[in-house]
Design a protein around this motif. Structure first.
Motif, PDB file in Angstrom:
ATOM      1  N   LEU A  83       0.813  -1.220   0.000  1.00  0.00           N
ATOM      2  CA  LEU A  83       0.000   0.000   0.000  1.00  0.00           C
ATOM      3  C   LEU A  83       0.849   1.274   0.000  1.00  0.00           C
ATOM      4  N   ALA A  84       2.113   1.148  -0.321  1.00  0.00           N
ATOM      5  CA  ALA A  84       3.063   2.258  -0.207  1.00  0.00           C
ATOM      6  C   ALA A  84       2.588   3.539  -0.882  1.00  0.00           C
ATOM      7  N   GLU A  85       1.924   3.420  -2.009  1.00  0.00           N
ATOM      8  CA  GLU A  85       1.507   4.599  -2.766  1.00  0.00           C
ATOM      9  C   GLU A  85       0.095   5.069  -2.424  1.00  0.00           C
ATOM     10  N   GLN A  86      -0.552   4.428  -1.485  1.00  0.00           N
ATOM     11  CA  GLN A  86      -1.945   4.747  -1.156  1.00  0.00           C
ATOM     12  C   GLN A  86      -2.028   5.826  -0.070  1.00  0.00           C
ATOM     13  N   PRO A  87      -2.672   6.942  -0.362  1.00  0.00           N
ATOM     14  CA  PRO A  87      -2.876   7.942   0.687  1.00  0.00           C
ATOM     15  C   PRO A  87      -3.760   7.348   1.783  1.00  0.00           C
ATOM     16  N   GLY A  88      -3.487   7.690   2.995  1.00  0.00           N
ATOM     17  CA  GLY A  88      -4.314   7.223   4.106  1.00  0.00           C
ATOM     18  C   GLY A  88      -4.043   5.788   4.528  1.00  0.00           C
ATOM     19  N   LYS A  89      -2.985   5.187   3.991  1.00  0.00           N
ATOM     20  CA  LYS A  89      -2.693   3.780   4.285  1.00  0.00           C
ATOM     21  C   LYS A  89      -2.218   3.547   5.708  1.00  0.00           C
ATOM     22  N   GLN A  90      -1.685   4.561   6.372  1.00  0.00           N
ATOM     23  CA  GLN A  90      -1.041   4.346   7.668  1.00  0.00           C
ATOM     24  C   GLN A  90      -1.995   3.774   8.707  1.00  0.00           C
ATOM     25  N   ALA A  91      -3.237   4.210   8.711  1.00  0.00           N
ATOM     26  CA  ALA A  91      -4.196   3.671   9.678  1.00  0.00           C
ATOM     27  C   ALA A  91      -4.443   2.191   9.428  1.00  0.00           C
ATOM     28  N   VAL A  92      -4.494   1.791   8.169  1.00  0.00           N
ATOM     29  CA  VAL A  92      -4.675   0.377   7.830  1.00  0.00           C
ATOM     30  C   VAL A  92      -3.469  -0.415   8.326  1.00  0.00           C
ATOM     31  N   VAL A  93      -2.283   0.068   8.033  1.00  0.00           N
ATOM     32  CA  VAL A  93      -1.048  -0.603   8.466  1.00  0.00           C
ATOM     33  C   VAL A  93      -1.000  -0.689   9.986  1.00  0.00           C
ATOM     34  N   ASP A  94      -1.357   0.388  10.664  1.00  0.00           N
ATOM     35  CA  ASP A  94      -1.345   0.392  12.133  1.00  0.00           C
ATOM     36  C   ASP A  94      -2.301  -0.647  12.707  1.00  0.00           C
ATOM     37  N   ARG A  95      -3.509  -0.762  12.131  1.00  0.00           N
ATOM     38  CA  ARG A  95      -4.467  -1.779  12.613  1.00  0.00           C
ATOM     39  C   ARG A  95      -3.946  -3.190  12.349  1.00  0.00           C
TER      40      ARG A  95
END
Length: 109
Positions: A83-95
């Protein structure tokens, strides 16, 4: 039992974070795409599709039927890359990182 409740909450949080990041898909992949034998269906699905249509439903089924949980998980590093290029991905990665910790038993909660 506490772990199952925590995992159920995490499945909901993963879904919510995917929706917020506009990674939730309106249409399911074709049956042929879902039948892939490649890990994470990487040859037929985007990572976000795999999360939505394979991972989340499978984990919900395990939780609802008190099934056997995986012994370990390392989905967050894959998510960071996929998801490196996806904006807003950090919340998904954190979960997903929380999920990995909960499965491995290293979650401080």
């Amino acid at each position: 039992m506490k772990q199952l409740h925590q995992l159920a909450d995490l499945m909901l949080a993963i879904e919510q974070s995917m929706r917020a990041a506009d990674l939730w898909h309106a249409n399911a992949p074709s049956p042929a795409a879902m039948a892939s034998r490649t890990p994470f269906c990487a040859d037929t699905l985007d990572f976000s599709e795999w999360l939505q249509f394979v991972f989340i439903p499978r984990m919900r089924e395990i939780i609802e039927h008190n099934g056997e949980l995986p012994g370990a998980s390392a989905i967050a590093p894959l998510a960071e890359e996929a998801l490196a290029e996806q904006p807003g991905k950090q919340a998904v990665v954190d979960r997903l990182r929380e999920f990995d910790r909960a499965i491995s038993g290293t979650d401080p909660a």
